[in-house]
Write a protein that holds these residues in place. Structure first.
Motif, PDB file in Angstrom:
ATOM      1  N   LEU A  25      -0.494   3.231   8.411  1.00  0.00           N
ATOM      2  CA  LEU A  25      -1.364   3.278   7.229  1.00  0.00           C
ATOM      3  C   LEU A  25      -1.868   1.890   6.859  1.00  0.00           C
ATOM      4  O   LEU A  25      -3.029   1.719   6.471  1.00  0.00           O
ATOM      5  CB  LEU A  25      -0.600   3.899   6.055  1.00  0.00           C
ATOM      6  CG  LEU A  25      -0.326   5.399   6.155  1.00  0.00           C
ATOM      7  CD1 LEU A  25       0.488   5.874   4.955  1.00  0.00           C
ATOM      8  CD2 LEU A  25      -1.632   6.200   6.229  1.00  0.00           C
ATOM      9  N   MET A  26      -0.987   0.887   6.931  1.00  0.00           N
ATOM     10  CA  MET A  26      -1.433  -0.460   6.560  1.00  0.00           C
ATOM     11  C   MET A  26      -2.458  -1.005   7.563  1.00  0.00           C
ATOM     12  O   MET A  26      -3.403  -1.708   7.183  1.00  0.00           O
ATOM     13  CB  MET A  26      -0.241  -1.390   6.459  1.00  0.00           C
ATOM     14  CG  MET A  26       0.683  -1.094   5.275  1.00  0.00           C
ATOM     15  SD  MET A  26      -0.140  -1.189   3.671  1.00  0.00           S
ATOM     16  CE  MET A  26      -0.411   0.561   3.324  1.00  0.00           C
ATOM     17  N   GLY A  28      -4.527   0.862   9.269  1.00  0.00           N
ATOM     18  CA  GLY A  28      -5.759   1.587   8.949  1.00  0.00           C
ATOM     19  C   GLY A  28      -6.413   1.067   7.693  1.00  0.00           C
ATOM     20  O   GLY A  28      -7.637   0.939   7.614  1.00  0.00           O
ATOM     21  N   LEU A  29      -5.611   0.749   6.657  1.00  0.00           N
ATOM     22  CA  LEU A  29      -6.168   0.213   5.423  1.00  0.00           C
ATOM     23  C   LEU A  29      -6.810  -1.141   5.669  1.00  0.00           C
ATOM     24  O   LEU A  29      -7.911  -1.430   5.162  1.00  0.00           O
ATOM     25  CB  LEU A  29      -5.057   0.096   4.368  1.00  0.00           C
ATOM     26  CG  LEU A  29      -5.459  -0.541   3.038  1.00  0.00           C
ATOM     27  CD1 LEU A  29      -6.511   0.313   2.325  1.00  0.00           C
ATOM     28  CD2 LEU A  29      -4.231  -0.733   2.146  1.00  0.00           C
ATOM     29  N   TYR A  30      -6.134  -1.969   6.453  1.00  0.00           N
ATOM     30  CA  TYR A  30      -6.690  -3.296   6.743  1.00  0.00           C
ATOM     31  C   TYR A  30      -8.031  -3.175   7.468  1.00  0.00           C
ATOM     32  O   TYR A  30      -9.013  -3.854   7.139  1.00  0.00           O
ATOM     33  CB  TYR A  30      -5.694  -4.088   7.592  1.00  0.00           C
ATOM     34  CG  TYR A  30      -6.159  -5.489   7.928  1.00  0.00           C
ATOM     35  CD1 TYR A  30      -5.947  -6.537   7.037  1.00  0.00           C
ATOM     36  CD2 TYR A  30      -6.807  -5.754   9.125  1.00  0.00           C
ATOM     37  CE1 TYR A  30      -6.380  -7.821   7.334  1.00  0.00           C
ATOM     38  CE2 TYR A  30      -7.244  -7.030   9.433  1.00  0.00           C
ATOM     39  CZ  TYR A  30      -7.026  -8.075   8.534  1.00  0.00           C
ATOM     40  OH  TYR A  30      -7.464  -9.338   8.837  1.00  0.00           O
ATOM     41  N   ALA A  32     -10.092  -0.582   7.477  1.00  0.00           N
ATOM     42  CA  ALA A  32     -11.125   0.009   6.631  1.00  0.00           C
ATOM     43  C   ALA A  32     -11.663  -1.002   5.633  1.00  0.00           C
ATOM     44  O   ALA A  32     -12.890  -1.108   5.422  1.00  0.00           O
ATOM     45  CB  ALA A  32     -10.539   1.220   5.897  1.00  0.00           C
ATOM     46  N   VAL A  33     -10.757  -1.767   4.981  1.00  0.00           N
ATOM     47  CA  VAL A  33     -11.210  -2.752   4.005  1.00  0.00           C
ATOM     48  C   VAL A  33     -11.989  -3.867   4.700  1.00  0.00           C
ATOM     49  O   VAL A  33     -13.009  -4.357   4.188  1.00  0.00           O
ATOM     50  CB  VAL A  33     -10.014  -3.319   3.222  1.00  0.00           C
ATOM     51  CG1 VAL A  33     -10.459  -4.455   2.306  1.00  0.00           C
ATOM     52  CG2 VAL A  33      -9.341  -2.229   2.410  1.00  0.00           C
ATOM     53  N   ALA A  50      -9.117  -8.035   2.925  1.00  0.00           N
ATOM     54  CA  ALA A  50      -8.355  -6.968   3.576  1.00  0.00           C
ATOM     55  C   ALA A  50      -6.851  -7.249   3.507  1.00  0.00           C
ATOM     56  O   ALA A  50      -6.036  -6.349   3.246  1.00  0.00           O
ATOM     57  CB  ALA A  50      -8.799  -6.822   5.028  1.00  0.00           C
ATOM     58  N   ALA A  53      -5.630  -6.548  -0.004  1.00  0.00           N
ATOM     59  CA  ALA A  53      -5.493  -5.109  -0.246  1.00  0.00           C
ATOM     60  C   ALA A  53      -4.218  -4.571   0.369  1.00  0.00           C
ATOM     61  O   ALA A  53      -3.501  -3.751  -0.234  1.00  0.00           O
ATOM     62  CB  ALA A  53      -6.714  -4.380   0.317  1.00  0.00           C
ATOM     63  N   VAL A  54      -3.876  -5.024   1.579  1.00  0.00           N
ATOM     64  CA  VAL A  54      -2.637  -4.593   2.227  1.00  0.00           C
ATOM     65  C   VAL A  54      -1.420  -5.077   1.431  1.00  0.00           C
ATOM     66  O   VAL A  54      -0.455  -4.340   1.229  1.00  0.00           O
ATOM     67  CB  VAL A  54      -2.586  -5.107   3.675  1.00  0.00           C
ATOM     68  CG1 VAL A  54      -1.198  -4.873   4.281  1.00  0.00           C
ATOM     69  CG2 VAL A  54      -3.644  -4.415   4.522  1.00  0.00           C
ATOM     70  N   ALA A  57      -0.944  -2.914  -1.669  1.00  0.00           N
ATOM     71  CA  ALA A  57      -0.629  -1.497  -1.449  1.00  0.00           C
ATOM     72  C   ALA A  57       0.682  -1.269  -0.716  1.00  0.00           C
ATOM     73  O   ALA A  57       1.225  -0.164  -0.753  1.00  0.00           O
ATOM     74  CB  ALA A  57      -1.768  -0.840  -0.671  1.00  0.00           C
ATOM     75  N   VAL A  61       3.127   2.175  -1.344  1.00  0.00           N
ATOM     76  CA  VAL A  61       3.046   3.132  -0.241  1.00  0.00           C
ATOM     77  C   VAL A  61       4.398   3.285   0.443  1.00  0.00           C
ATOM     78  O   VAL A  61       4.779   4.388   0.863  1.00  0.00           O
ATOM     79  CB  VAL A  61       1.962   2.675   0.765  1.00  0.00           C
ATOM     80  CG1 VAL A  61       1.963   3.567   2.001  1.00  0.00           C
ATOM     81  CG2 VAL A  61       0.592   2.685   0.118  1.00  0.00           C
TER      82      VAL A  61
END
Length: 395
Positions: A25-26, A28-30, A32-33, A50, A53-54, A57, A61
């Motif tokens: 997830l991290m 993917g989040l990195y 995406a951001v 990015a 944001a990681v 979160a 998470v």
């Protein structure tokens, strides 16, 4: 594997799921951001956004994934680690046995999702306390609440199937109940000690005021009368001197009575073995004494042991019509073992303990000892007591 806890699979598998999913997830989040930020920012600032944001979160998470992994692994049951953690925190806030039972009942009901839970303290036929949750139903699992080999009660549930989780709850509950019981026993002992001390002070005050005080005052008045009669009536003075001598004897008896109330003088003068022999001389039965290692007992232990033996001998002679009584005293391994066995008629069944037995038991239990009495293997009565002998270094 999880049901039977093979190789303790649960905790490492939960961590693997939690941190594996967290990594995915991290990442993917990195990505995406970073992709979104790259449309408006250059490469360096976009990567910093990015990464921020990681960082923001990752902890929320991770907690959510840990709970989700627990539900995935344990289904409708609670995670054993979380159950034990929550139970330990709630037990730390509970002090009375009733509060502890309520906490344990709530923890078992929440962990196993059972329709009925019952926690009992004491024997089943006469429980000291009992707490129930839900509607009564058929009991399917029951585990004892134990501490150091002693069963304090039981935890019963209806409809559960995870006996391992129930045993973990019972393990913590047993330790908490034992601690609460010992704290209550300590408080009771302190109260009893203070009460006994004040009662002893009251007795001594009464004996001094009503017994020795008037005698000494009478001696003073008689001495004044002797002084007045010396010149005019010498014969009267001699009579008064005789009265003074009698009053002094009475005062001595009062002092000896006070001393005996504080500590039997035969113990200080003769020691416990000779004191028991002296007690046996006044009884119409044969008494044999087997003693070992009792020459240097502490004062409290010696007095308690002497009172137990004397009371047991007196009961055997007066109430059991015994002709022979065997006294055994052994001090070894940090404890004093006392056994008094007679060949009398024994204790009738269903007889309430009298003052003598109650007094012996209280004296032994005050020193954290164990007391028992019952029929001997060959008839008669056997009185046993074990008292800890606390030496200086051990204490």
């Amino acid at each position: 594997m999880l049901r039977h806890d093979l190789y303790q699979t649960g905790p490492p598998l939960r961590r693997f799921l939690t941190y594996g999913l967290l990594t995915v997830l991290m990442v993917g989040l990195y990505a995406a951001v970073l992709a979104g930020a790259s449309t408006v920012l250059d490469g360096g600032p976009a990567a910093a956004v990015a990464a921020a944001a990681v960082a923001i979160a990752v902890e929320p998470v991770r907690r959510w994934l840990a709970r989700a992994a627990g539900r995935m692994l344990y289904g409708g049951h609670g995670d054993p680690l979380e159950i034990q953690s929550r139970l330990a925190g709630r037990l730390a806030e509970a002090s009375a046995p009733g509060e502890i039972l309520a906490v344990v009942a709530d923890a078992a009901a929440d962990a196993l999702r059972t329709p009925y839970t019952r926690v009992r303290l004491g024997p089943e036929d006469e429980p000291l306390k009992s707490v129930e949750r839900g509607q009564p139903a058929q009991i399917t699992m029951s585990v004892p609440l134990r501490f150091q080999g002693e069963e304090l009660g039981r935890l019963d549930v209806a409809g559960g199937d995870d006996v391992r989780a129930l045993e973990q709850i019972a393990l913590q509950a047993g330790a908490a109940l034992a601690a609460a019981h010992r704290a209550a026993a300590l408080q009771h002992s302190r109260l009893q000690l203070v009460t006994t001390r004040e009662e002893e002070r009251r007795r001594i005050t009464r004996d001094l005021h009503d017994g020795l005080g008037p005698v000494l005052a009478g001696i003073g008045f008689t001495a004044d009368a002797v002084r007045n009669a010396l010149e005019q009536d010498p014969q009267r003075a001699l009579v008064l001197i005789g009265e003074i001598r009698a009053q002094v004897g009475e005062a001595g008896q009062s002092v000896r009575h006070l001393v005996r109330g504080l500590r039997p003088p035969e113990l200080a003068q003769l020691g416990i073995v000779k004191a028991v022999e002296q007690t046996a001389l006044g009884l119409r039965m044969e008494v044999s004494i087997d003693a070992d290692g009792v020459a240097e007992l502490g004062a409290a232990v010696e007095v308690a042991a002497y009172h137990v033996v004397r009371e047991a001998l007196t009961n055997a002679a007066r109430h059991a019509s015994a002709t022979h009584c065997a006294v055994r005293l052994r001090s070894s391994g940090g404890k004093l073992e006392i056994e008094v066995a007679d060949d009398g008629t024994g204790i009738p069944e269903r007889t309430a303990p009298g003052i003598g037995l109650t007094s012996m038991r209280e004296r032994v239990e005050e020193l954290d000892g164990a007391f028992s009495s019952g029929a001997g293997p060959r008839g008669g009565t056997v009185v046993r007591a074990v008292i800890p002998v606390q030496e200086g270094e051990d204490w």
